[in-house]
Design a protein around this motif. Structure first.
Motif: not given
Ligand SMILES: CCCCC/C=C/CC(=O)SCCNC(=O)CCNC(=O)[C@H](O)C(C)(C)COP(=O)(O)OP(=O)(O)OC[C@H]1O[C@@H](n2cnc3c(N)ncnc32)[C@H](O)[C@@H]1OP(=O)(O)O
Length: 395
Positions: A160-162, A196, A199, A201-203, A250, A281, A388, A391, A394-395
């Motif tokens: 649900a959180k990708k 997925y 997606s 790191n959980d932001l 990541i 990273e 993010f 809203r 989004k990527l």
């Molecule tokens: C210990 C720390 C180590 C750190 C290491 C560092 C790593 C760096 C990285 O990994 S950078 C990458 C970070 N990721 C992102 O920026 C992705 C953010 N997410 C998005 O842009 C979008 O969610 C999407 C493009 C992945 C998917 O879009 P879509 O429209 O298909 O789906 P939703 O946005 O509705 O997503 C469904 C629910 O999932 C939640 N969610 C998705 N990804 C993340 C995320 N990375 N972090 C937190 N939450 C995420 C999204 O918020 C939705 O939640 P909701 O249903 O409660 O609204």
């Protein structure tokens, strides 16, 4: 949006302690409460301690209620200045406390005790139900781990959180890798549940701020990141990624440390670090230029170009791409055949191929983690996370 604490399930005391701290209900404050306590002082103190022992995350709404009742019970009505609009966590806490108005301390104390008692009984009954599931999952909340045909499969399980990676998930993955390195399997496979792969790191990891503030958060995150990536560098068996869908951040960079990367043609590979005010990273600052050449690595790691599975294959990041309709069948048939090969020969071959780079990779990992620790404190990074959750981005 997760305003306080960590989203998702919290497995143990450690996590709940962190949640409690983020709500500023430290045990040290108990001495304040003692003067204000009447008949149910003991019950209240005991409830405060029981919060630490809850096995299940009660969720942000309940945590805010606990925080508000605690403050009301120990300090009385809220009369501190309202935090600024963008100080989201403290504003939510202030709102919750302020909403209690002039509720008497004794009533707040009693309500706190009642709330914790309700949480304890639901936590006890759910842990009974869970104990059955635990037999299968061996104590993992965010992963599904199975071992079959000499293959240990580690599946990210927050569809649900990708499959965004929470701090709990990083820790569980480290434990899973440690266990897989010692089990009877010949091959270890990573994949994602749902549409997925992950997606990244959980932001929300950036929103759970400990009492030591964001500097402490950044420091702890850098340590966790370094330890997490170290586990991949040192993993002794062939490590395979079965990339069932889009991969971000990541989840992509770490692929440079895998031995095989099989991708569905639905998968994409995206490292949007500059969009997020962050830097590479997972040793990708070294592995990506080595795998695909500096120019293509720069397109991905600096400019955030998203690759299709076909492009990632052409750059050498992916071993082979399969049509999504036959992906699982073809990949697992292939892996089952590989898993029957001589176990020791495979493991020794991996050591020969990888060992001479290990020291370098550990040094690169430490440096990338150190740089990210600074980046996470930057306005660029904080604004990107805020965007993010509001809203706007989004990527
Ligand atoms: C210990 C720390 C180590 C750190 C290491 C560092 C790593 C760096 C990285 O990994 S950078 C990458 C970070 N990721 C992102 O920026 C992705 C953010 N997410 C998005 O842009 C979008 O969610 C999407 C493009 C992945 C998917 O879009 P879509 O429209 O298909 O789906 P939703 O946005 O509705 O997503 C469904 C629910 O999932 C939640 N969610 C998705 N990804 C993340 C995320 N990375 N972090 C937190 N939450 C995420 C999204 O918020 C939705 O939640 P909701 O249903 O409660 O609204």
């Amino acid at each position: 949006m997760a305003l306080v604490g960590v989203s998702g399930r919290l497995a143990g005391c450690y996590c709940l302690r962190a949640v409690r701290s983020s709500l500023q209900v430290p045990a040290l404050q108990l001495h304040i409460s003692k003067t204000a306590m009447g008949a149910c002082q003991k019950d209240f103190e005991s409830a405060v301690n029981q919060v630490k022992l809850l096995k299940k995350d009660p969720g942000n709404e309940v945590k805010l209620k606990l925080y508000a009742l605690y403050k009301q019970a120990t300090e009385g009505p809220c009369n501190t200045p309202k935090p600024g609009l963008f100080d989201l966590i403290n504003k939510a806490k202030w709102d919750a406390w302020n909403a209690l108005g002039n509720l008497p301390k004794e009533t707040a104390r009693q309500n706190y005790v009642d709330l914790v008692s309700g949480l304890r009984s639901s936590s006890d009954s759910s842990s009974q139900v869970k104990s059955e599931a635990d037999k299968k999952r061996a104590g993992y909340d965010t992963l599904v781990i199975t071992s079959e045909d000499c293959i240990t499969k580690i599946m990210l399980n927050r569809p649900a959180k990708k499959n965004a990676l929470t701090t709990q998930m990083y820790r569980e993955i480290m434990l899973a890798l440690e266990a897989a390195s010692k089990d009877d399997s010949t091959i270890t496979v990573f994949t994602g549940n749902g549409d997925y792969y992950s997606s990244g790191n959980d932001l929300t990891n950036f929103t759970d701020i400990p009492p030591g503030g964001i500097e402490e958060k950044a420091k702890n995150s850098a340590i966790l990141l370094r330890d997490f990536v170290d586990c991949f560098i040192d993993f002794p068996k062939p490590l395979v990624a079965v990339v069932n869908g889009p991969a971000v951040g990541i989840a992509v960079t770490i692929l440079g440390l895998f031995d095989l990367v099989y991708a569905s043609d639905r998968a994409t590979f995206h490292t949007p670090f500059s969009h997020l005010g962050q830097t590479p990273e997972g040793c990708s600052s070294y592995t990506f230029p080595k795998i695909m050449g500096p120019a293509k690595a720069v397109e991905m790691l600096i400019f955030g170009k998203k690759l299709t599975a076909g492009e990632a294959y052409a750059q050498g990041l992916v071993t082979e791409v399969f049509p999504d309709s036959t992906f699982q069948k073809e990949v697992w048939t292939r892996l089952k055949a590989y898993s029957k090969l001589s176990q020791n020969a495979m493991h020794i071959s991996k050591q020969i191929i990888r060992n001479h780079e290990k020291e370098k990779l550990h040094a690169i990992n430490a440096e990338e983690s150190r740089i990210l620790q600074e980046r996470w404190l930057s306005d660029e990074c904080m604004n990107a996370v805020m965007d993010f959750f509001s809203r706007k981005a989004k990527l």
